[in-house]
Scaffold this active site. Structure first.
Site, short mmCIF file in Angstrom:
data_model
loop_
_atom_site.label_atom_id
_atom_site.label_comp_id
_atom_site.label_asym_id
_atom_site.label_seq_id
_atom_site.Cartn_x
_atom_site.Cartn_y
_atom_site.Cartn_z
CE1 TYR A 55 -0.50 36.05 25.94
CE2 TYR A 55 1.80 36.53 25.45
CZ TYR A 55 0.84 35.96 26.26
OH TYR A 55 1.22 35.28 27.40
N GLY A 211 -0.74 41.45 37.72
CA GLY A 211 -1.66 42.18 36.85
C GLY A 211 -1.70 43.67 37.12
N GLY A 212 -0.61 44.22 37.64
CA GLY A 212 -0.54 45.65 37.92
C GLY A 212 -0.86 46.02 39.35
#
Length: 343
Positions: A55, A211-212
């Site tokens: 990340y 993912g939104g």
């Protein structure tokens, strides 16, 4: 918050896990703001943080380390992962002993700690025997550098194989699985979730908001927002012209209406749905802003009734993933031509 057991480990974790993928250049580059978000989550009762070496290429781990440097480390169940490429060198990736033993040291340094509570293998590696991986993880447990080992986005048959190898070779077993799971991505209900439950594994679903897509940001008739997530992801994840995404847009419209009828937000509906599965331990929320965090914290207190859950099943049938690109991992037998052809 009411804390829950992390599989059969005896460790108690919050029903929501704070995911740190959006802290750093992949999402929120402001370290101070990211630390404030982490501290707010801890103050709200979350005691479980998940990150990964990849990340923002280690930056997320560094931010988490800074946030816990004020004396909070001992009260946090800290999880990170390894597998993804961390450089151009062919051996700075994967699930080999050589890489895992090296990369755990890098994660410990970035996190500013002497141990990792849950060290997870981010994806399967078809080039590495699972005994090689479990052997390295077993040694790290015995050295005190990690407390437990877990896996992420493993198919059911590889989870079973890992437990068989652990028993036969006297290795540490995976105590958790971290799969993609949401109302729009339900494929794991057919095999991964029952398998994890059978082996007493904690389940830590990633992307419970798909993912939104289940934030209300992506709606039919609206332009796709120009966000970092959209720009960072492959086109097939958000292109409304893709058949799978068209099905997701249709489902979202019905889910928005259903959430309104239930008197809750779409975010609450999505998180409460994932929490309702008996195999699920702690969904991973991944806020980029304080506002996003605040919008998700209340979901742990919401319990969906049978009528609402039945209606969700009508909108997206159990075991269905509307866009296969959301499954998180493509088996090598499908991705690599040489494994499908004799010549």
């Amino acid at each position: 918050m009411d804390y829950v057991s992390l599989g059969r480990t005896g460790v108690k974790v919050s029903p929501l896990c704070l995911g740190a993928m959006n802290f750093g250049s992949w999402g929120n580059p402001d370290h101070d703001d990211s630390i404030r978000i982490i501290h707010r989550a801890l103050d709200a009762g979350i005691n479980f943080i998940d990150t990964a070496d990849v990340y923002s290429h280690g930056e997320s781990e560094e931010i988490v380390g800074k946030a816990l440097a004020d004396g909070r480390r001992d009260d946090v169940v800290l999880a990170t992962k390894a597998h993804a490429p961390m450089g151009e060198d062919a051996n700075r990736r994967g699930n080999s002993r050589r890489w895992i033993v090296r990369e755990v040291e890098n994660s410990l340094r970035r996190l500013g700690t002497d141990h990792i509570d849950l060290y997870q293998i981010h994806r399967p590696d078809p080039d590495t025997h699972i005994d090689e991986t479990l052997g390295a993880l077993t040694d790290l447990v015995r050295e005190g550098k990690i407390r437990y080992a877990g896996c992420s986005t493993f198919p059911a048959h590889l989870i079973v194989e890992s437990h068989w190898v652990a028993e036969q070779r006297m290795r540490e077993r995976f105590v958790t699985e971290q799969p993609p799971y949401s109302i729009l991505t339900r494929g794991i209900e057919a095999d991964v979730l029952p398998t994890a439950a059978k082996y007493g594994m904690g389940v830590l679903p990633w992307s419970p908001l798909s993912g939104g897509w289940l934030s209300g940001k992506y709606r039919r008739g609206r332009e796709t927002p120009d966000t970092h997530r959209v720009n960072f992801s492959p086109a097939d994840r958000f292109d409304p012209a893709q058949p799978g995404n068209a099905r997701k847009l249709d489902a979202v419209e019905e889910l928005v209406q259903l959430a309104g009828e239930a008197g809750i937000t779409l975010v609450d509906l999505a998180l409460a749905f994932v929490l309702s599965h008996p195999a699920v331990t702690s969904p991973i929320i991944g806020p980029r802003t304080m506002e996003q965090l605040e919008s998700q914290l209340g979901a742990a207190d919401i319990e969906l009734d049978a009528v609402t859950l039945d209606r969700i099943d009508e909108i997206v049938p159990p075991g269905t993933t509307l866009n296969q690109a959301d499954a998180g991992w493509t088996p090598p037998d499908l991705a690599r031509k040489e494994l499908r052809r004799k010549r």
